[in-house]
Motif scaffolding. Structure first.
Motif, PDB file in Angstrom:
ATOM      1  N   SER A 146       0.844  -1.191   0.000  1.00 12.26           N
ATOM      2  CA  SER A 146       0.000   0.000   0.000  1.00 12.26           C
ATOM      3  C   SER A 146       0.878   1.240   0.000  1.00 12.26           C
ATOM      4  O   SER A 146       1.668   1.453   0.926  1.00 12.26           O
ATOM      5  CB  SER A 146      -0.916   0.004   1.227  1.00 12.26           C
ATOM      6  OG  SER A 146      -1.674   1.194   1.283  1.00 12.26           O
ATOM      7  N   ASP A 147       0.744   2.051  -1.056  1.00 11.77           N
ATOM      8  CA  ASP A 147       1.463   3.318  -1.131  1.00 11.77           C
ATOM      9  C   ASP A 147       0.691   4.333  -0.297  1.00 11.77           C
ATOM     10  O   ASP A 147      -0.366   4.815  -0.701  1.00 11.77           O
ATOM     11  CB  ASP A 147       1.560   3.781  -2.587  1.00 11.77           C
ATOM     12  CG  ASP A 147       2.442   5.018  -2.751  1.00 11.77           C
ATOM     13  OD1 ASP A 147       2.706   5.698  -1.747  1.00 11.77           O
ATOM     14  OD2 ASP A 147       2.854   5.297  -3.886  1.00 11.77           O
ATOM     15  N   ASP A 148       1.207   4.645   0.870  1.00  9.88           N
ATOM     16  CA  ASP A 148       0.575   5.487   1.879  1.00  9.88           C
ATOM     17  C   ASP A 148      -0.510   4.666   2.601  1.00  9.88           C
ATOM     18  O   ASP A 148      -0.767   3.523   2.260  1.00  9.88           O
ATOM     19  CB  ASP A 148      -0.014   6.753   1.267  1.00  9.88           C
ATOM     20  CG  ASP A 148      -0.057   7.922   2.248  1.00  9.88           C
ATOM     21  OD1 ASP A 148       0.336   7.737   3.423  1.00  9.88           O
ATOM     22  OD2 ASP A 148      -0.467   9.009   1.847  1.00  9.88           O
ATOM     23  N   GLY A 149      -1.083   5.240   3.633  1.00  8.80           N
ATOM     24  CA  GLY A 149      -2.140   4.552   4.361  1.00  8.80           C
ATOM     25  C   GLY A 149      -1.770   4.115   5.761  1.00  8.80           C
ATOM     26  O   GLY A 149      -2.435   3.254   6.334  1.00  8.80           O
ATOM     27  N   LEU A 150      -0.703   4.680   6.322  1.00  8.65           N
ATOM     28  CA  LEU A 150      -0.307   4.286   7.671  1.00  8.65           C
ATOM     29  C   LEU A 150      -1.426   4.592   8.667  1.00  8.65           C
ATOM     30  O   LEU A 150      -1.624   3.850   9.632  1.00  8.65           O
ATOM     31  CB  LEU A 150       0.975   5.028   8.074  1.00  8.65           C
ATOM     32  CG  LEU A 150       1.812   4.397   9.193  1.00  8.65           C
ATOM     33  CD1 LEU A 150       2.302   3.011   8.812  1.00  8.65           C
ATOM     34  CD2 LEU A 150       2.993   5.294   9.537  1.00  8.65           C
ATOM     35  N   GLN A 151      -2.175   5.669   8.423  1.00  5.89           N
ATOM     36  CA  GLN A 151      -3.273   6.032   9.311  1.00  5.89           C
ATOM     37  C   GLN A 151      -4.624   5.503   8.820  1.00  5.89           C
ATOM     38  O   GLN A 151      -5.652   5.771   9.434  1.00  5.89           O
ATOM     39  CB  GLN A 151      -3.355   7.557   9.465  1.00  5.89           C
ATOM     40  CG  GLN A 151      -2.193   8.175  10.232  1.00  5.89           C
ATOM     41  CD  GLN A 151      -0.927   8.309   9.393  1.00  5.89           C
ATOM     42  OE1 GLN A 151      -1.002   8.585   8.198  1.00  5.89           O
ATOM     43  NE2 GLN A 151       0.230   8.125  10.001  1.00  5.89           N
ATOM     44  N   HIS A 152      -4.617   4.731   7.724  1.00  2.00           N
ATOM     45  CA  HIS A 152      -5.852   4.176   7.166  1.00  2.00           C
ATOM     46  C   HIS A 152      -6.142   2.845   7.864  1.00  2.00           C
ATOM     47  O   HIS A 152      -5.855   1.772   7.348  1.00  2.00           O
ATOM     48  CB  HIS A 152      -5.710   3.980   5.653  1.00  2.00           C
ATOM     49  CG  HIS A 152      -6.977   3.590   4.969  1.00  2.00           C
ATOM     50  ND1 HIS A 152      -7.990   4.482   4.696  1.00  2.00           N
ATOM     51  CD2 HIS A 152      -7.406   2.392   4.510  1.00  2.00           C
ATOM     52  CE1 HIS A 152      -8.977   3.854   4.089  1.00  2.00           C
ATOM     53  NE2 HIS A 152      -8.645   2.584   3.961  1.00  2.00           N
ATOM     54  N   LEU A 153      -6.697   2.932   9.062  1.00  2.00           N
ATOM     55  CA  LEU A 153      -6.837   1.758   9.929  1.00  2.00           C
ATOM     56  C   LEU A 153      -7.924   0.791   9.469  1.00  2.00           C
ATOM     57  O   LEU A 153      -8.041  -0.308  10.022  1.00  2.00           O
ATOM     58  CB  LEU A 153      -7.106   2.213  11.362  1.00  2.00           C
ATOM     59  CG  LEU A 153      -6.050   3.145  11.962  1.00  2.00           C
ATOM     60  CD1 LEU A 153      -6.441   3.545  13.372  1.00  2.00           C
ATOM     61  CD2 LEU A 153      -4.683   2.489  11.942  1.00  2.00           C
ATOM     62  N   ALA A 154      -8.722   1.165   8.478  1.00  2.00           N
ATOM     63  CA  ALA A 154      -9.755   0.257   7.983  1.00  2.00           C
ATOM     64  C   ALA A 154      -9.157  -0.943   7.259  1.00  2.00           C
ATOM     65  O   ALA A 154      -9.835  -1.969   7.100  1.00  2.00           O
ATOM     66  CB  ALA A 154     -10.708   1.012   7.055  1.00  2.00           C
TER      67      ALA A 154
END
Length: 326
Positions: A146-154
């Motif tokens: 995943s390119d980015d998404g460290l805070q995308h907890l879903a």
């Protein structure tokens, strides 16, 4: 930008915004708690997920890291796919990045990742949708990056890689008083520095240099040595354009004019500067710029993490249940 400068220290502007950062931090903590107790759902897919993200606002070089990771894993024979939000795109649906896709529809970074790696790349506002669509279309995939998404907890993840540039964690305050999306330190599997002067000791280092050639829109090459002493205009629509200009100068290219543009700039209505100059840009810019200025030359970035980083990554992957080495 005044705010960017304010984030490097704790001056008057940062202190003025500090009360707002407390509200931001409280809301972020509440959101994490809702995920922990199950009010908000974290969903998992059938293959391991490696998230490449950051805790600091603004570009820190995540996409070159993703490309380097994918190339490393592909060299080992692992079937890899990439998901992204497709930042800057005009569409909102879930879609695959296909050869020749308009970057305005999929995002310039997603288009560049597919162009340079050839692996399946899907974009969606919700990364879980992108991951599911990728696996449905490419069931042979064994790992999703995943390119980015460290805070995308879903989206559940198996490995978290946090990327930092030379700014480190700035003044250590949360947005908007500082650059942090969440407090640091936090639990993280791997830390990688993309800058020349890491701001703190923890983590692995990497090198960023320019290739010794530039690319035409037809794929042919022009040696940078041939451009030394020639009339050149350089442009960059990246997070830190001056870094690109400095690297050009280090390779003997002295641009007569440097044009810094906002990150993810849309070149749709852009017009080439007058004069018979060679126009140099980054590869990320070229995926959009070539539509309006096909004569532009793109200078590839050579991004090389230290070998110990890849060894640590391989060890993490090998420890995952269900991970299959080719």
């Amino acid at each position: 930008m005044d705010l960017q400068r304010a984030w490097l220290g704790r001056g008057p502007l940062a202190w003025l915004l500090w009360p707002v950062s407390l509200i931001f931090g409280a809301l972020a903590a509440l959101r994490r708690w809702l995920f922990r107790i199950g009010v908000l759902r974290t969903e998992r897919v059938d293959v391991p997920v490696l998230v490449v993200g950051n805790v600091i606002a603004g570009g820190s070089g995540k996409t070159p890291v993703v490309i380097a990771l994918v190339r490393h894993l592909r060299a080992q024979g692992l079937e890899v796919g990439v998901i992204s939000r497709g930042y800057g795109r005009k569409t909102r649906d879930c879609r695959e990045v296909l050869p020749g896709a308009d970057p305005r529809d999929v995002g310039d970074e997603a288009a560049l990742t597919h162009q340079l790696t050839g692996v399946p790349v899907f974009v969606a506002a919700r990364r879980i949708e992108a991951a599911r669509a990728l696996l449905q279309r490419h069931p042979q995939t064994r790992l999703i990056v995943s390119d980015d998404g460290l805070q995308h907890l879903a989206l559940a993840r198996d490995i978290e890689l946090c990327v930092f540039d030379d700014r480190g964690i700035g003044n250590r305050w949360l947005l908007p008083a500082g650059p942090l999306r969440e407090h640091w330190p936090r639990r993280c599997d791997l830390v990688l520095h993309t800058g020349a002067r890491p701001a703190f000791a923890e983590g692995f280092r990497s090198q960023r240099t320019l290739a010794d050639h530039a690319l035409r829109s037809d794929g042919s090459r022009v040696s940078l040595a041939e451009l030394a002493g020639k009339p050149v205009v350089a442009l960059a629509a990246i997070a830190k354009p001056e870094g690109f200009f400095a690297m050009l100068r280090a390779r003997g290219i002295q641009p007569e004019r440097c044009i810094p543009l906002p990150d993810h700039f849309d070149f749709e209505d852009w017009r080439r500067p007058p004069g018979g100059h060679f126009l140099l840009c980054t590869e990320k810019d070229a995926v959009k710029l070539w539509h309006v200025a096909p004569e532009a030359l793109a200078v590839p970035l050579v991004f090389t993490p230290e070998p110990a980083f890849f060894a640590a990554l391989d060890a993490k992957l090998s420890s995952l249940d269900g991970h299959q080495a080719a």
